[in-house]
Every structure is written in structure tokens, then in C-alpha cells.
Scaffold this active site. Sequence first.
Site, PDB file in Angstrom:
ATOM      1  N   ALA A 188      76.537  72.351 -14.557  1.00 49.92           N
ATOM      2  CA  ALA A 188      77.799  72.900 -15.079  1.00 49.92           C
ATOM      3  C   ALA A 188      78.729  71.776 -15.532  1.00 49.92           C
ATOM      4  CB  ALA A 188      78.459  73.769 -14.007  1.00 49.92           C
ATOM      5  N   GLY A 189      78.133  70.729 -16.088  1.00 50.23           N
ATOM      6  CA  GLY A 189      78.924  69.604 -16.601  1.00 50.23           C
ATOM      7  C   GLY A 189      79.397  69.893 -18.014  1.00 50.23           C
ATOM      8  N   VAL A 211      77.933  69.612 -21.123  1.00 48.39           N
ATOM      9  CA  VAL A 211      77.071  70.408 -22.008  1.00 48.39           C
ATOM     10  C   VAL A 211      76.922  71.827 -21.452  1.00 48.39           C
ATOM     11  CG1 VAL A 211      74.786  70.654 -23.053  1.00 48.39           C
ATOM     12  CG2 VAL A 211      75.797  68.370 -22.821  1.00 48.39           C
ATOM     13  N   GLY A 212      76.686  71.927 -20.146  1.00 46.27           N
ATOM     14  CA  GLY A 212      76.442  73.239 -19.542  1.00 46.27           C
ATOM     15  C   GLY A 212      77.644  74.164 -19.656  1.00 46.27           C
ATOM     16  N   ASP A 269      75.253  74.424 -10.293  1.00 44.86           N
ATOM     17  CA  ASP A 269      75.366  72.961 -10.185  1.00 44.86           C
ATOM     18  C   ASP A 269      75.146  72.575  -8.736  1.00 44.86           C
ATOM     19  OD1 ASP A 269      76.735  70.789 -12.352  1.00 44.86           O
ATOM     20  OD2 ASP A 269      76.718  70.138 -10.252  1.00 44.86           O
ATOM     21  N   ARG A 284      68.728  56.633 -24.066  1.00 41.54           N
ATOM     22  CA  ARG A 284      68.331  57.881 -23.399  1.00 41.54           C
ATOM     23  C   ARG A 284      67.209  57.606 -22.403  1.00 41.54           C
ATOM     24  NH1 ARG A 284      69.195  59.229 -28.839  1.00 41.54           N
ATOM     25  NH2 ARG A 284      70.775  60.831 -29.168  1.00 41.54           N
ATOM     26  N   ASN A 327      66.482  61.498 -14.016  1.00 38.70           N
ATOM     27  CA  ASN A 327      66.438  62.871 -14.523  1.00 38.70           C
ATOM     28  C   ASN A 327      65.080  63.534 -14.295  1.00 38.70           C
ATOM     29  OD1 ASN A 327      69.091  62.713 -15.158  1.00 38.70           O
ATOM     30  ND2 ASN A 327      68.829  62.624 -17.370  1.00 38.70           N
ATOM     31  N   HIS A 382      63.578  62.876 -29.970  1.00 41.07           N
ATOM     32  CA  HIS A 382      65.034  62.762 -29.954  1.00 41.07           C
ATOM     33  C   HIS A 382      65.354  61.339 -29.552  1.00 41.07           C
ATOM     34  CE1 HIS A 382      69.145  63.918 -29.683  1.00 41.07           C
ATOM     35  NE2 HIS A 382      69.221  63.871 -28.384  1.00 41.07           N
TER      36      HIS A 382
HETATM   37  N1  NAD Z   1      68.990  67.018 -25.925  1.00 44.82           N
HETATM   38  C1  NAD Z   1      70.115  66.572 -26.432  1.00 44.82           C
HETATM   39  O1  NAD Z   1      70.255  66.487 -27.638  1.00 44.82           O
HETATM   40  C2  NAD Z   1      71.265  66.203 -25.525  1.00 44.82           C
HETATM   41  C3  NAD Z   1      72.564  66.127 -26.018  1.00 44.82           C
HETATM   42  C4  NAD Z   1      73.613  65.835 -25.143  1.00 44.82           C
HETATM   43  C5  NAD Z   1      73.335  65.604 -23.797  1.00 44.82           C
HETATM   44  N2  NAD Z   1      72.054  65.634 -23.351  1.00 44.82           N
HETATM   45  C6  NAD Z   1      71.709  65.402 -21.951  1.00 44.82           C
HETATM   46  O2  NAD Z   1      72.130  66.530 -21.185  1.00 44.82           O
HETATM   47  C7  NAD Z   1      72.381  66.114 -19.837  1.00 44.82           C
HETATM   48  C8  NAD Z   1      73.746  66.626 -19.396  1.00 44.82           C
HETATM   49  O3  NAD Z   1      74.775  66.002 -20.126  1.00 44.82           O
HETATM   50  P1  NAD Z   1      76.302  66.297 -19.775  1.00 44.82           P
HETATM   51  O4  NAD Z   1      77.114  65.561 -20.762  1.00 44.82           O
HETATM   52  O5  NAD Z   1      76.513  67.741 -19.577  1.00 44.82           O
HETATM   53  O6  NAD Z   1      76.403  65.555 -18.348  1.00 44.82           O
HETATM   54  P2  NAD Z   1      77.440  65.896 -17.163  1.00 44.82           P
HETATM   55  O7  NAD Z   1      77.380  64.741 -16.221  1.00 44.82           O
HETATM   56  O8  NAD Z   1      78.738  66.324 -17.713  1.00 44.82           O
HETATM   57  O9  NAD Z   1      76.756  67.185 -16.479  1.00 44.82           O
HETATM   58  C9  NAD Z   1      75.559  67.128 -15.792  1.00 44.82           C
HETATM   59  C10 NAD Z   1      75.698  68.056 -14.595  1.00 44.82           C
HETATM   60  O10 NAD Z   1      74.428  68.145 -13.926  1.00 44.82           O
HETATM   61  C11 NAD Z   1      74.729  68.288 -12.562  1.00 44.82           C
HETATM   62  N3  NAD Z   1      73.541  67.986 -11.764  1.00 44.82           N
HETATM   63  C12 NAD Z   1      73.039  66.789 -11.407  1.00 44.82           C
HETATM   64  N4  NAD Z   1      71.949  66.954 -10.641  1.00 44.82           N
HETATM   65  C13 NAD Z   1      71.751  68.288 -10.511  1.00 44.82           C
HETATM   66  C14 NAD Z   1      70.792  69.080  -9.843  1.00 44.82           C
HETATM   67  N5  NAD Z   1      69.792  68.527  -9.144  1.00 44.82           N
HETATM   68  N6  NAD Z   1      70.914  70.420  -9.909  1.00 44.82           N
HETATM   69  C15 NAD Z   1      71.918  71.000 -10.615  1.00 44.82           C
HETATM   70  N7  NAD Z   1      72.870  70.297 -11.276  1.00 44.82           N
HETATM   71  C16 NAD Z   1      72.769  68.950 -11.215  1.00 44.82           C
HETATM   72  C17 NAD Z   1      75.886  67.341 -12.332  1.00 44.82           C
HETATM   73  O11 NAD Z   1      76.574  67.633 -11.106  1.00 44.82           O
HETATM   74  C18 NAD Z   1      76.721  67.597 -13.561  1.00 44.82           C
HETATM   75  O12 NAD Z   1      77.706  68.586 -13.350  1.00 44.82           O
HETATM   76  C19 NAD Z   1      72.234  64.584 -19.840  1.00 44.82           C
HETATM   77  O13 NAD Z   1      70.949  64.230 -19.393  1.00 44.82           O
HETATM   78  C20 NAD Z   1      72.399  64.222 -21.305  1.00 44.82           C
HETATM   79  O14 NAD Z   1      71.770  63.014 -21.644  1.00 44.82           O
HETATM   80  C21 NAD Z   1      71.023  65.941 -24.194  1.00 44.82           C
END
Ligand code: NAD
Length: 308
Positions: A10-11, A13-14, A33, A88, A95, A175
Site C-alpha cells: 500500500a505504498g 504505486v499500490g 501491507d 532496478r 524483492n 523493463h
Molecule cells: N514495473 C514498473 O514499471 C514499476 C514502476 C514503478 C515502481 N515499480 C516497483 O514497484 C515497487 C513498489 O514501488 P513503490 O514506489 O510503491 O514503493 P513504496 O515503498 O512506496 O511501497 C512499497 C510498499 O510495499 C510494502 N511491503 C514491503 N514488503 C512487503 C511485504 N512482504 N508484504 C506486503 N507489503 C510489503 C511496503 O511496506 C510499502 O508500503 C518497487 O519495487 C518499485 O521498483 C515498478
Amino acid sequence: MRKKVSIIGAGNVGATAALWIASKELANVVLIDVVEGVPQGKGLDLLEAMPIEKRDVHVVGSNDYAATANSDIVIITAGIPRKPGMSRDDLLNTNFKIMSDVVKKVVAQSPEAIIIVISNPLDAMAQTAFRQAGFNRERVIGMAGVLDSARFRSFIAEELNVSVENVTAFVLGGHGDTMVPLARYSTVAGIPLPELIPADRLEAIIQRTRDGGAEIVKHLKTGSAFFAPSAAAVEMVEAILKDKKKILPCAAYLTGEYGIDGYYIGVPCKLGAAGIEQIIEIKLTAEEDAALKKSAEAVKELCAVIGV
Ligand SMILES: NC(=O)c1ccc[n+]([C@@H]2O[C@H](COP(=O)([O-])OP(=O)(O)OC[C@H]3O[C@@H](n4cnc5c(N)ncnc54)[C@H](O)[C@@H]3O)[C@@H](O)[C@H]2O)c1
């Protein structure tokens, strides 16, 4: 019955994906989360926006996967994002552990769901989710190409001062730095790009697209892009929930298509109710084929490190 989409992580992106889904009234949303309180607080806050937005969807946050039971789609964003200077690929080991754990819990609650993976490094994380879930490849899809092509389209629309709606772009490959934007299949109102933009300018735009994520990380310093990435994932969600049969670039598990076997890589996919309903194969030039293979090699190396 309203559809149900669960979002793990729920960060940035979520939570933003939850906002797009709710504001388009696509489905009820469950935010999950590990951090206590965050999904509950964001879920409740978003729910309270619904009367203003005139949308009848339910939004709830939890730390317990029981809330995700019988989801139609699960979006996985859990993990750490990049900080300046990180690639990445630097996120790989952390991850990988998170993804393996999350997918186990997701599948236990929603054995029929379609999983959309967002966490980076994207192609290797999609492969991790695919192996862990044991689903067929139609139901484990990686999000990257929609974002990469949206970046490409934004830059082209700015360059030519035309509507973003006129610009279609075609991006293949992983990507990351090895993504393969295909200029000859990218058009403005049907006109191929090379006829509208001089080669050197086009090359500069392609390079900016490849570096699109890093450009934003550099500005933000504390995290990575989230508005466009979440919008991209929700375009995929909408195509699936509405069974649109929409062709979008997605990371898919290839079994011989484009001469690649046993890896996730970005290719044009038809998305509908069953998930990836078709992988579209197009004929590549020798140069494009070599670029795609190079991209696949990079994915292969990462997958070897984590053994998926
Ligand atoms: N595919 C793409 O094009 C793309 C684009 C943007 C971001 N991303 C990736 O998406 C991911 C999230 O990015 P973000 O900016 O939202 O990061 P963020 O830090 O804002 O959110 C990530 C969330 O995941 C939670 N989390 C961590 N471990 C967990 C677990 N075991 N169970 C449940 N929740 C857990 C964290 O508490 C946090 O709230 C990153 O890996 C980022 O690199 C990918």
C-alpha cells in the site's frame, strides 16, 4: 457482483492504483501491507472520497490476506523501490524474498485470480511470481511495457505538439536499460514516426524513454515513479475486467515466441477476461531481434541469480 481487486503493497504505486481503480469504478479494492495501520488508513481515506467522486466501490485496508479472498485480480507492488544511483537490478534479492512470500499468501486466498506484477526488477519478479504461483502463464502478467510506451508517447506528443491520443507506441523487451522501443511500429495518426521526427531527435527520445524511470528517481530522491506506473497497471486491470481483448505490451512468459523460451519479456499481448489471451508475434529486423535477445539475456542473468 462487483469485481474485486486486491493490491499488495500500500505504498506509492499500490495506493495510487487503488485511487485509479476506485475513481474509474472498476472494482472493490483491498489494500494489503506489512506495515500496520497504513493500508487501513489509506483504505478508509479513499473510501471516504467515494461520495464526493460519486463512485460505488468499497475500499478496505488490512494486514491480513484473508481480506483478499476470491479476488479477481491481485496487483503486487510489495517491495522496495529505487533510490538515486540504484538500478532496478539492485532490488533483486530483497524483492525476491518479498515476492515469494507474498505470492504464496495470495494464491492460498485467490487460486483463480489473475496476478499483475509491478515490483522490480520487473521481468525477474514476474518470473518469481509465475514459478511460485504455479498458475498457467495466462494468469501471471508483468506490468512494464504500458508504462514504457506511455513515456515514449508523452515525449513524442510533446516533441510534435500533438494530442497524446494520436500517438501509439510500440515497446518490446525487458523493463530496464535494454528495453526496445520500435520506432517503425510507432505512429502519429497512423504515420510512422521516422517520417515525422529526424533520426537524431528520435534517438534522443528513445534514450530518454529508456532512462524514464531514472529521470524521475533523480528528481524525487526518496523513491520512484508512481502516477504513471499505477495508471499503466490499471489500464491492464480494465482490459481484463471488461474483457476488452486489448493489445498492450506486457511482460509474458514466452515458450518459444520470438525465439525465447522459458523467460518473461515484454511483448504485445491481447488482454481479456482470461488474462493473456494471445501473444502477438511480429517480424523483427535483424537489429531489433538482436536487441530483444540482448534484453532477454539480461533477464536470464537475473533469474539465474535467484534460481527461478
Ligand atoms: N514495473 C514498473 O514499471 C514499476 C514502476 C514503478 C515502481 N515499480 C516497483 O514497484 C515497487 C513498489 O514501488 P513503490 O514506489 O510503491 O514503493 P513504496 O515503498 O512506496 O511501497 C512499497 C510498499 O510495499 C510494502 N511491503 C514491503 N514488503 C512487503 C511485504 N512482504 N508484504 C506486503 N507489503 C510489503 C511496503 O511496506 C510499502 O508500503 C518497487 O519495487 C518499485 O521498483 C515498478
